[in-house]
Design a protein around this motif. Structure first.
Motif, PDB file in Angstrom:
ATOM      1  N   PHE A  66       0.873  -1.174   0.000  1.00 42.26           N
ATOM      2  CA  PHE A  66       0.000   0.000   0.000  1.00 42.26           C
ATOM      3  C   PHE A  66       0.911   1.225   0.000  1.00 42.26           C
ATOM      4  O   PHE A  66       1.772   1.373   0.859  1.00 42.26           O
ATOM      5  CB  PHE A  66      -0.901  -0.045   1.231  1.00 42.26           C
ATOM      6  N   GLY A  67       0.745   2.093  -0.988  1.00 46.92           N
ATOM      7  CA  GLY A  67       1.701   3.163  -1.210  1.00 46.92           C
ATOM      8  C   GLY A  67       1.476   4.414  -0.375  1.00 46.92           C
ATOM      9  O   GLY A  67       0.342   4.833  -0.139  1.00 46.92           O
ATOM     10  N   LEU A  68       2.589   4.998   0.046  1.00 46.61           N
ATOM     11  CA  LEU A  68       2.589   6.331   0.651  1.00 46.61           C
ATOM     12  C   LEU A  68       2.937   7.329  -0.445  1.00 46.61           C
ATOM     13  O   LEU A  68       3.982   7.230  -1.075  1.00 46.61           O
ATOM     14  CB  LEU A  68       3.621   6.414   1.777  1.00 46.61           C
ATOM     15  N   GLN A  69       2.039   8.270  -0.691  1.00 39.78           N
ATOM     16  CA  GLN A  69       2.270   9.263  -1.738  1.00 39.78           C
ATOM     17  C   GLN A  69       3.048  10.440  -1.156  1.00 39.78           C
ATOM     18  O   GLN A  69       2.639  11.054  -0.177  1.00 39.78           O
ATOM     19  CB  GLN A  69       0.936   9.744  -2.315  1.00 39.78           C
ATOM     20  N   LEU A  70       4.184  10.727  -1.769  1.00 38.53           N
ATOM     21  CA  LEU A  70       5.009  11.869  -1.396  1.00 38.53           C
ATOM     22  C   LEU A  70       4.875  12.884  -2.519  1.00 38.53           C
ATOM     23  O   LEU A  70       5.339  12.653  -3.638  1.00 38.53           O
ATOM     24  CB  LEU A  70       6.466  11.444  -1.211  1.00 38.53           C
ATOM     25  N   ALA A  71       4.201  13.984  -2.248  1.00 40.58           N
ATOM     26  CA  ALA A  71       3.853  14.973  -3.273  1.00 40.58           C
ATOM     27  C   ALA A  71       4.695  16.230  -3.101  1.00 40.58           C
ATOM     28  O   ALA A  71       4.827  16.744  -1.992  1.00 40.58           O
ATOM     29  CB  ALA A  71       2.363  15.314  -3.189  1.00 40.58           C
ATOM     30  N   GLY A  72       5.251  16.722  -4.204  1.00 39.61           N
ATOM     31  CA  GLY A  72       6.175  17.845  -4.136  1.00 39.61           C
ATOM     32  C   GLY A  72       5.676  19.096  -4.815  1.00 39.61           C
ATOM     33  O   GLY A  72       4.475  19.277  -5.054  1.00 39.61           O
ATOM     34  N   PHE A  73       6.635  19.952  -5.166  1.00 39.76           N
ATOM     35  CA  PHE A  73       6.335  21.291  -5.668  1.00 39.76           C
ATOM     36  C   PHE A  73       6.857  21.478  -7.093  1.00 39.76           C
ATOM     37  O   PHE A  73       7.706  20.714  -7.561  1.00 39.76           O
ATOM     38  CB  PHE A  73       6.955  22.331  -4.731  1.00 39.76           C
ATOM     39  N   GLY A  74       6.346  22.484  -7.771  1.00 37.05           N
ATOM     40  CA  GLY A  74       6.747  22.748  -9.138  1.00 37.05           C
ATOM     41  C   GLY A  74       8.238  22.994  -9.255  1.00 37.05           C
ATOM     42  O   GLY A  74       8.795  23.807  -8.527  1.00 37.05           O
TER      43      GLY A  74
END
Length: 222
Positions: A197-205
């Protein structure tokens, strides 16, 4: 009209391409992106996410919740509007190329494609421009978070992969960063019923490299 919320001044972090010794002293500071997409999670998957946040905090990672940051909480509400408008933007973009496919071989196109092309013809150019303007505003607001945080964390899906192909799970939690077009990783750091089950690591432009360094550290140590 929502009241504008300002951010404290803080320079974005620049992460060196290095090992744990150089990364540890930065004490990663992600924000938990608790959107309405969390409503798609079953109890076991939600518990796995909460446990992973506790694990990260035990490592010294300062995970911040929306309840601790008014700007972050406001942004979560704005992101939830994406769920309503993103499919309309996609349908508008699809209507010209897919219209020709449907005209040539309608019987070879699935019902969903027929629905999307039909929806695309209902979206006016003015509405499309408004959606794109909303996306640009969201990009700006999300990038403001880079003054305070290294990334955002949320589940990468509504749960582990289900059996069969008829339904592959809700896509809401993947939708936000797909819409704004910023980098994100799905890290296999959690397990539910023996399935990844994935952990989403979301970043910046423009922050692909920095995000990759944080993802590398988390994969190695979390």
């Amino acid at each position: 009209m929502r009241r504008a919320l300002s951010r404290p001044e803080r320079s974005p972090r620049r992460i060196p391409a290095a090992g744990r010794a150089e990364l540890d002293h930065l004490r990663q500071r992600p924000a938990a992106a608790r959107t309405k997409g969390f409503e798609d999670l079953d109890a076991t998957s939600l518990a796995a996410f909460e446990q992973k946040l506790d694990d990260l905090r035990a490592l010294g990672v300062a995970v911040v919740e929306p309840a601790q940051d008014a700007y972050l909480a406001d942004l979560m509400q704005r992101l939830d509007h994406v769920v309503n408008v993103s499919i309309r933007m996609v349908a508008f973009d699809m209507r010209w190329p897919y219209r020709s496919y449907l005209d040539a071989a309608p019987e070879q196109m699935g019902p969903r494609l027929h629905e999307l092309v039909k929806l695309g013809h209902k979206v006016s150019l003015d509405e499309y421009r408004l959606i794109r303007a909303e996306r640009e505003d969201l990009r700006r607001r999300v990038n403001e978070l880079s003054r305070s945080y290294d990334a955002l964390v949320l589940p990468a899906a509504s749960g582990p992969a289900p059996e069969g192909f008829e339904y592959t799970g809700a896509r809401t939690l993947l939708l936000y960063w797909s819409f704004i077009g910023f980098p994100a990783f799905s890290l296999p750091l959690m397990s539910v019923h023996g399935m990844p089950f994935g952990l989403q690591l979301a970043g910046f432009g423009g922050g692909d490299h920095n995000l990759a360094q944080h993802a590398k550290w988390l994969t190695a140590h979390a």
